[in-house]
Structure formats: C-alpha cells, structure tokens
Design a protein around this motif. Structure first.
Motif, PDB file in Angstrom:
ATOM      1  N   GLU A  57      49.930  39.639  30.291  1.00 21.64           N
ATOM      2  CA  GLU A  57      49.768  38.753  29.125  1.00 21.64           C
ATOM      3  C   GLU A  57      49.026  39.457  27.994  1.00 21.64           C
ATOM      4  OE1 GLU A  57      49.128  34.574  31.458  1.00 21.64           O
ATOM      5  OE2 GLU A  57      47.600  35.138  29.994  1.00 21.64           O
ATOM      6  N   VAL A  58      47.920  40.118  28.359  1.00 18.54           N
ATOM      7  CA  VAL A  58      47.093  40.759  27.339  1.00 18.54           C
ATOM      8  C   VAL A  58      47.837  41.941  26.696  1.00 18.54           C
ATOM      9  CG1 VAL A  58      44.947  42.046  26.958  1.00 18.54           C
ATOM     10  CG2 VAL A  58      44.909  39.967  28.303  1.00 18.54           C
ATOM     11  N   MET A  59      48.567  42.698  27.530  1.00 20.27           N
ATOM     12  CA  MET A  59      49.328  43.825  26.969  1.00 20.27           C
ATOM     13  C   MET A  59      50.407  43.322  26.005  1.00 20.27           C
ATOM     14  SD  MET A  59      49.651  46.756  29.894  1.00 20.27           S
ATOM     15  CE  MET A  59      50.362  45.745  31.166  1.00 20.27           C
ATOM     16  N   GLU A  60      50.967  42.182  26.352  1.00 21.52           N
ATOM     17  CA  GLU A  60      51.970  41.548  25.496  1.00 21.52           C
ATOM     18  C   GLU A  60      51.325  41.162  24.156  1.00 21.52           C
ATOM     19  OE1 GLU A  60      55.132  40.994  27.051  1.00 21.52           O
ATOM     20  OE2 GLU A  60      55.668  40.745  24.921  1.00 21.52           O
ATOM     21  N   LEU A  61      50.153  40.556  24.275  1.00 17.95           N
ATOM     22  CA  LEU A  61      49.440  40.051  23.097  1.00 17.95           C
ATOM     23  C   LEU A  61      49.114  41.168  22.103  1.00 17.95           C
ATOM     24  CD1 LEU A  61      48.026  37.410  22.004  1.00 17.95           C
ATOM     25  CD2 LEU A  61      45.945  38.282  23.066  1.00 17.95           C
ATOM     26  N   TYR A 107      46.989  52.945  18.682  1.00 18.16           N
ATOM     27  CA  TYR A 107      47.273  52.426  20.025  1.00 18.16           C
ATOM     28  C   TYR A 107      46.014  52.412  20.888  1.00 18.16           C
ATOM     29  CZ  TYR A 107      52.217  51.403  20.003  1.00 18.16           C
ATOM     30  OH  TYR A 107      53.416  50.803  19.779  1.00 18.16           O
ATOM     31  N   ARG A 108      45.195  53.456  20.729  1.00 17.15           N
ATOM     32  CA  ARG A 108      43.940  53.481  21.496  1.00 17.15           C
ATOM     33  C   ARG A 108      43.086  52.267  21.151  1.00 17.15           C
ATOM     34  NH1 ARG A 108      42.079  59.718  20.797  1.00 17.15           N
ATOM     35  NH2 ARG A 108      43.891  60.604  21.839  1.00 17.15           N
ATOM     36  N   GLN A 109      43.061  51.950  19.852  1.00 17.41           N
ATOM     37  CA  GLN A 109      42.263  50.811  19.412  1.00 17.41           C
ATOM     38  C   GLN A 109      42.786  49.522  20.051  1.00 17.41           C
ATOM     39  OE1 GLN A 109      39.645  51.499  18.170  1.00 17.41           O
ATOM     40  NE2 GLN A 109      38.840  49.955  16.787  1.00 17.41           N
ATOM     41  N   ARG A 110      44.112  49.428  20.166  1.00 15.79           N
ATOM     42  CA  ARG A 110      44.680  48.236  20.800  1.00 15.79           C
ATOM     43  C   ARG A 110      44.339  48.164  22.278  1.00 15.79           C
ATOM     44  NH1 ARG A 110      50.618  47.198  18.496  1.00 15.79           N
ATOM     45  NH2 ARG A 110      50.253  48.105  16.440  1.00 15.79           N
ATOM     46  N   VAL A 111      44.279  49.338  22.922  1.00 21.12           N
ATOM     47  CA  VAL A 111      43.908  49.344  24.341  1.00 21.12           C
ATOM     48  C   VAL A 111      42.453  48.863  24.474  1.00 21.12           C
ATOM     49  CG1 VAL A 111      43.572  50.780  26.400  1.00 21.12           C
ATOM     50  CG2 VAL A 111      45.546  51.182  24.913  1.00 21.12           C
ATOM     51  N   GLY A 112      41.617  49.333  23.565  1.00 20.98           N
ATOM     52  CA  GLY A 112      40.223  48.880  23.551  1.00 20.98           C
ATOM     53  C   GLY A 112      40.142  47.367  23.355  1.00 20.98           C
ATOM     54  N   LEU A 113      40.979  46.881  22.463  1.00 21.86           N
ATOM     55  CA  LEU A 113      41.027  45.446  22.176  1.00 21.86           C
ATOM     56  C   LEU A 113      41.504  44.671  23.411  1.00 21.86           C
ATOM     57  CD1 LEU A 113      40.443  43.924  19.562  1.00 21.86           C
ATOM     58  CD2 LEU A 113      42.848  44.068  18.999  1.00 21.86           C
ATOM     59  N   ALA A 114      42.508  45.221  24.087  1.00 23.06           N
ATOM     60  CA  ALA A 114      43.034  44.585  25.307  1.00 23.06           C
ATOM     61  C   ALA A 114      41.921  44.457  26.341  1.00 23.06           C
ATOM     62  CB  ALA A 114      44.182  45.413  25.872  1.00 23.06           C
ATOM     63  N   GLN A 115      41.132  45.505  26.466  1.00 22.29           N
ATOM     64  CA  GLN A 115      40.000  45.514  27.398  1.00 22.29           C
ATOM     65  C   GLN A 115      38.998  44.417  27.038  1.00 22.29           C
ATOM     66  OE1 GLN A 115      35.989  46.057  27.210  1.00 22.29           O
ATOM     67  NE2 GLN A 115      37.068  47.268  25.704  1.00 22.29           N
ATOM     68  N   ALA A 116      38.769  44.222  25.727  1.00 27.70           N
ATOM     69  CA  ALA A 116      37.807  43.200  25.286  1.00 27.70           C
ATOM     70  C   ALA A 116      38.345  41.786  25.567  1.00 27.70           C
ATOM     71  CB  ALA A 116      37.498  43.370  23.809  1.00 27.70           C
TER      72      ALA A 116
END
Ligand code: ADP
Ligand code: MG
Length: 344
Positions: A117-121, A139-148
């Motif tokens: 779900e989060v990866m989709e978001l 993309y790295r920033q989005r991965v960081g965001l996904a983690q948050a």
C-alpha cells in the motif's frame, strides 16, 4: 483535537542556544510548516519532538504521552523523515522497507500488505527490487517518505523533504504530502517561503530558535500586505513636525530617519491596514505650514515580513520586531472578534 504540545523547549549546545524557549501546539488533520533560514533550529526541534535527541529543558507531549516518560507510546504516533534520510544503500527498496517495518513492530501478518500500500502511495512499486544506491535522489526521498508513512502514524514529520530535488520532483513530493492530510497530520520544515505557503495550512516562522510568527499563510499575507509605510521629507522645525505627527491618531509608529539636509526632517510612518493616512498628513503639515517635499507609500510583501523577522540583527532589534508583529496580530484578532460579535 490537540496532537502535539511543545512547552518551553530549550536546547543548548555548549553555550549556543539552538532552541530558545519554544512553545506551540499542533492540531489533528492539518499540514504545518516550520519556516526559517538555515540555523534557525528547525532540525533540532524536530529531533527533539521525535525523541532522537534530548532537550535541555521543556516538554514534548504527543497524543497525551510525554516523549521522555513514555517514549515507546509517544514514538508509535510518529513517522519521521530526518534531514539525512536513514537509508541503507546496499539494501533493495523492499528489503529496506521490511527492515523498517520490523523496527516499527508492525505485526507480521499486516507487513506485506501495508508495504504494498505504502509503495503504491509514494509510487515506488516499479523500483522495489532495485538497490537504494542505484536510485535517483527523488526516488530515494520517496523511499524515505515510505519509511516515515509505514505503520500509518498519526503524525508525520518531514525535515526539508524537497531539498536537492529538481522542480518536477518537488511538485510530485509536494502533491504527495498534500495527499497525506486526509489521514495524517504533517509537520514539514523548509527555508523556502513559497514552498511552505503552497503546501501548509499553518506556518510557524522560526528565527534564532524562537517562534517569531505563527498563522495561516492567508493571514500572514494579510498582515504583510496590511502593513503600509509612508516615507516623508518635510521642511521645517523638527520639534514642531514631530509633535504634529504625534497628534495624528491613525499613525501607529513614527521612525525618524537621518536627514541629509538641515531643516528637512525625514520620517517613516506606519499606519494600520485599512487606513490611508496620506491626506491627513498632508492637511496637518499644511496647518503648521511645513511643506512636504516628498511622500511615498510602500507595502511590505510576505517575503519582506519573513526577511524582517528572520534577518540577522541585534537580539534587541529582533525582539522589538517580534513584539511589533505579534501586537499587530493581536490587534487584528481583537478587531475581528469585535466584528464577528457585531454580526450576531
Ligand atoms: P536548521 O535545521 O533550522 O537549519 P539546526 O536545528 O540544524 O537549524 O541548527 C540550529 C543551530 O544549532 C545552528 O546554529 C547549528 O549550528 C547548531 N547545532 C545544530 N546541531 C548541533 C550540534 N550537534 N552541535 C553543536 N551545534 C549544533
Ligand atoms: Mg535543518
């Protein structure tokens, strides 16, 4: 509903006061922006709220839990993307998120579906098998965001989430953040005024570790545009001119500027937003027979206010500015209350 309360926060690094008696509250379901130049204390404040570092004094209460007394409960309410995202470059995106999910103690049976779900978001599905070191900064920033976001904490804290991204990536991340508001409360920091006004419902301006203003972007603009300054050069006796100006009730503040010519007085007058004092000043000076040689009116922009409030100045000057601004705000609020009372 109140989600976060910060009371009299102080952080000292040796003799350096990075956070100076900061107090504010955060309500549920809004996006808040910490705005301030580099070194204002934004990251330090965020690190304290999230329990990464301890404060020297003061309290942080998250959803009723004190960060020092009940750190586990308090931290469960928070997702944090620090200024330097804590990414492991030799992990794939999926491995990293699994690791983050374990750290957040997300129940095993929920982990996989939640990660999907989060990866989709945040739109990283197509890179989930890639090593983080091979991803672009966006993309790295989005991965960081996904983690948050993982675990869907109530409060998501993002430290300079768009720094170093290109304009297209900035717009994408901003839209993503705006979308978070449906289910979360967000605090983000930025040193860019336009970013904060574009994304946030409420802006807290920090300077030298102090809160110098806090309001909606609309109200800050109103305050800023309401501020009018009249610059004048008047020929005549200084005392006479100053006392005549002083007798005008519509003038909120008088500042004398050094004049180059003797027998010419240079003044800067500030009036409240809905008053144009030019005519009044004209007639008053005519009355005392002191001719006006020059008169211009300038308005402050939101950018001016931000700079005024955060520029490096003597601490006393800073404090004076801050008080002046807060007074204006109070006056305005009282007036609005009166007006509203009149409507009833
Ligand atoms: P911002 O995020 O608004 O740019 P920071 O919170 O990073 O500001 O820093 C606030 C002030 O505290 C700055 O003057 C900075 O130099 C100082 N500071 C931050 N971290 C440390 C530290 N670990 N040791 C000493 N001084 C620090
Ligand atoms: Mg910072």
């Amino acid at each position: 509903m109140r989600l976060l309360e910060v009371r009299n926060l102080v952080k000292k690094y040796g003799n350096h006061l990075a956070v100076d008696n900061l107090s504010f509250q955060i309500e549920k379901g809004k996006i808040y922006g910490f705005l301030g130049p580099n070194g204002a204390g934004k990251s330090t404040t965020m690190n304290i709220i999230t329990g990464y570092i301890a404060s020297t004094e003061g309290e942080v209460i998250i959803d009723g839990h004190n960060i020092l007394e009940e750190p586990e409960k308090a931290k469960k309410c928070i997702g944090y993307l620090p200024e330097q995202p804590p990414l492991y470059f030799d992990m794939t995106v999926l491995e990293y998120l699994k690791f983050a999910a374990e750290l957040k103690k997300i129940p095993k049976e929920k982990r996989d579906s939640m990660m999907e779900e989060v990866m989709e978001l945040v739109k990283i599905q197509d890179v989930k098998g890639r090593l983080i070191k091979n991803l672009s900064k966006g993309y790295r920033q989005r991965v960081g965001l996904a983690q948050a976001i993982l675990g869907y904490p109530e409060l998501i804290i993002l430290d300079e989430p768009t720094v170093g991204l290109d304009p297209k990536q900035i717009i994408e991340i901003r839209d993503l953040i705006k979308g978070l508001k449906e289910k979360h409360t967000v605090i983000l920091s930025s040193h860019i005024l336009s970013e904060v006004s574009a994304v946030c419902d409420y802006v807290l301006i920090l300077s030298h570790g102090k809160l110098v203003a806090g309001d909606t972007p609309e109200n800050l603009s109103k305050l800023a545009y309401g501020e009018k300054t009249l610059s004048l050069e008047i020929k005549g006796e200084r005392e006479k001119i100053l006392s005549a100006v002083g007798s005008l009730e519509t003038v909120e503040k008088t500042e004398e500027v050094p004049s180059e010519t003797e027998s010419v007085v240079s003044l800067k007058l500030t009036s409240s937003e809905d008053q144009d004092i030019r005519e009044e000043v004209f007639y008053k000076m005519a009355e005392i027979k002191c001719p006006i040689l020059r008169m211009d009116m300038t308005r402050l922009s939101l950018e001016d206010i931000f700079l005024e409030l955060t520029e490096d100045k003597e601490p006393e000057v800073q404090e004076k500015k801050r008080k002046f601004f807060m007074n204006r705000k109070e006056k305005k609020e009282n007036k609005e209350e009166e007006n509203n009372a009149g409507d009833l």
